[in-house]
Enzyme design. Structure first.
Site, short mmCIF file in Angstrom:
data_model
loop_
_atom_site.label_atom_id
_atom_site.label_comp_id
_atom_site.label_asym_id
_atom_site.label_seq_id
_atom_site.Cartn_x
_atom_site.Cartn_y
_atom_site.Cartn_z
N HIS A 12 146.74 42.63 31.06
CA HIS A 12 148.02 42.94 31.70
C HIS A 12 147.73 43.45 33.11
O HIS A 12 146.79 44.17 33.33
CB HIS A 12 148.80 43.97 30.89
CG HIS A 12 148.08 45.28 30.70
ND1 HIS A 12 147.76 45.81 29.49
CD2 HIS A 12 147.60 46.16 31.60
CE1 HIS A 12 147.12 46.95 29.64
NE2 HIS A 12 147.00 47.20 30.92
N HIS A 59 150.42 53.58 31.42
CA HIS A 59 149.87 53.81 32.76
C HIS A 59 150.64 54.91 33.48
O HIS A 59 150.87 54.84 34.68
CB HIS A 59 149.95 52.53 33.59
CG HIS A 59 149.16 51.39 33.05
ND1 HIS A 59 149.46 50.81 31.85
CD2 HIS A 59 148.10 50.73 33.56
CE1 HIS A 59 148.58 49.82 31.64
NE2 HIS A 59 147.76 49.76 32.65
N HIS A 192 137.42 45.09 34.58
CA HIS A 192 137.93 45.43 35.91
C HIS A 192 137.81 46.93 36.16
O HIS A 192 137.78 47.72 35.22
CB HIS A 192 139.37 44.96 36.12
CG HIS A 192 140.45 45.59 35.30
ND1 HIS A 192 140.50 45.52 33.92
CD2 HIS A 192 141.57 46.27 35.65
CE1 HIS A 192 141.60 46.13 33.48
NE2 HIS A 192 142.26 46.60 34.52
N GLU A 239 139.94 49.09 28.50
CA GLU A 239 141.17 48.74 27.79
C GLU A 239 140.94 47.66 26.72
O GLU A 239 141.84 47.37 25.92
CB GLU A 239 142.24 48.23 28.77
CG GLU A 239 142.73 49.28 29.75
CD GLU A 239 143.58 48.69 30.87
OE1 GLU A 239 144.13 49.46 31.64
OE2 GLU A 239 143.68 47.44 30.98
#
Lengths: 278, 120
Positions: A12, A59, A192, A239
């Site tokens: 996402h 988040h 990432h 994640e």
């Protein structure tokens, strides 16, 4: 009893919401990412899950550092998306499955998971985006149960613990007295890192090995500590815990329907998988 | 005692020590989920920072739009991203700023990661 049809996983990124809103799915930058979802959508059109359990990380929309649960289970009648501060359009609310939420909560606590229950819970792009990617015309599950795993504040739950959580969620769903079909979704990763001098870190061979492991050896990643996962996948690559939980929530073996891996979307190595319960 | 048992280059896991240090800064950035709060900040940044009790290190880094400084002052990237949003910056702008590259060079480096081998 309810039937678990399989698992879906995807990266996402807030920018995906912007791309959907602007209709950029066939733009050269976005096409290799969005095209990955086609074969999964065909499978979902055949299997038609009624309910989605979504493992995701917030988040900073619903949770702040004043209260930061490790595992939070949605138990709301409706889940609203809201302004996350960076201009992506909000999406319409999703209905909850209260019966399944409480079945999961009761079972998790009986299995010694000390969860936080949320009768109100804003859901951010990490929870909403997979639904828009796998069902672009809102033809998907009519009810959801969000399961939020903390990746904001360390210490994070271990890979091993997230797998155990996923298994227990799978047991709860399998024991749910319902004729509904349920799909498990894991939203996050892959490699990432957004912050620090290591920003932009991507680890393609690790990501590909990880994706393969979800089919052949779903507990492979449990050999790594959280810091080892950060080292191998970046601070946000961790994640991938969501993928582990979602895969573990599908009991037994799985058959790969489709997978896709593309570098980069935004700062992220973007992957997706659709796994059918064998 | 930090949870960090080994160093990772250019990486500070956001642990208890960081969470304690950065609370005011992160709380301010969390407030930026709200459009009214964003407008209020932009109207008078210093007054807004005072309301949230930012220390001088944090206020200085906000004024300078210094991403590495904000991280060092206890900022968490999930909340800092909301500050970046106010400024119209995306994560590639942030990546470029933190690595000392131009945005174009940073984006090119991301694309070049495709050349990594497929197996470990």
């Amino acid at each position: 009893m309810a039937k678990i049809i399989g698992g879906l996983t995807t990266s996402h990124v807030p920018a995906i919401g912007g791309a959907i809103a602007k209709g950029l799915q066939q733009d050269p930058y976005w096409k290799p990412f969005f095209d990955g979802f086609g074969p999964a959508r065909e499978w979902l059109a055949e299997t038609k899950p009624d309910v989605a359990v979504i493992f995701y990380n917030d988040h900073g929309l619903n949770f702040f550092l004043d209260k930061m649960p490790t595992f939070a289970i949605g138990a709301a009648r409706q889940y609203f998306n809201a302004d996350e501060g960076w201009g992506i359009p909000t999406v319409a609310p999703f209905d909850g499955s209260l019966d399944l939420s409480w079945k999961i909560i009761d079972h998790l606590v009986s299995r010694e998971f000390d969860v936080t229950t949320c009768q109100e819970m804003l859901i951010d792009h990490a929870a909403t985006m997979p639904l828009k990617l796998f069902w672009p015309n809102d033809e998907g599950p009519t009810q959801i149960v969000p399961v939020c795993i903390n990746t904001v504040q360390f210490p994070l739950p271990s890979a091993k613990r997230c797998i155990a959580l996923g298994k227990a969620v799978g047991e709860a769903v399998a024991g749910w007295d319902s004729d509904k079909k349920v799909v498990m979704i894991g939203s996050g990763g892959l490699s990432h890192q957004l912050e620090g001098q290591r920003a932009g870190f991507i680890n393609k061979p690790f990501d590909l090995a990880f994706m393969k492991s979800l089919i052949d050896d779903p507990e492979w990643a449990a050999q790594f500590s959280i810091l080892e996962l950060v080292e191998k996948t970046g601070t946000q690559g961790v994640e991938l815990l969501m993928w582990l939980a979602a895969r573990a929530a599908v009991p037994g073996d799985v058959r790969k329907v489709h997978s896709n891996y593309h570098i980069p979307i935004s700062n992220t190595a973007a992957g997706m998988m659709a796994l059918a319960a064998a | 005692m930090s949870v960090v048992s080994h160093e990772i280059f250019g990486t500070t896991p956001f642990d208890g020590a960081q969470a304690r240090k950065g609370y005011a800064l992160n709380k301010m950035c969390f407030s930026f989920n709200d459009g009214t709060a964003r407008a209020k900040f932009l109207a008078d940044e210093d007054a807004y920072m005072r309301d949230f009790g930012l220390n001088e290190e944090q206020a200085k880094a906000i004024r300078a739009r210094d991403v590495l400084g904000l991280l060092a002052a206890g900022g968490n990237v999930y909340y800092l991203a909301k500050f970046a949003g106010i400024l119209g910056l995306d994560v590639q702008d942030l990546g470029a700023a933190q690595t000392g590259m131009s945005k174009e060079a940073f984006k090119a480096r991301l694309v070049a990661q495709n050349e990594q081998p497929e197996t470990l």
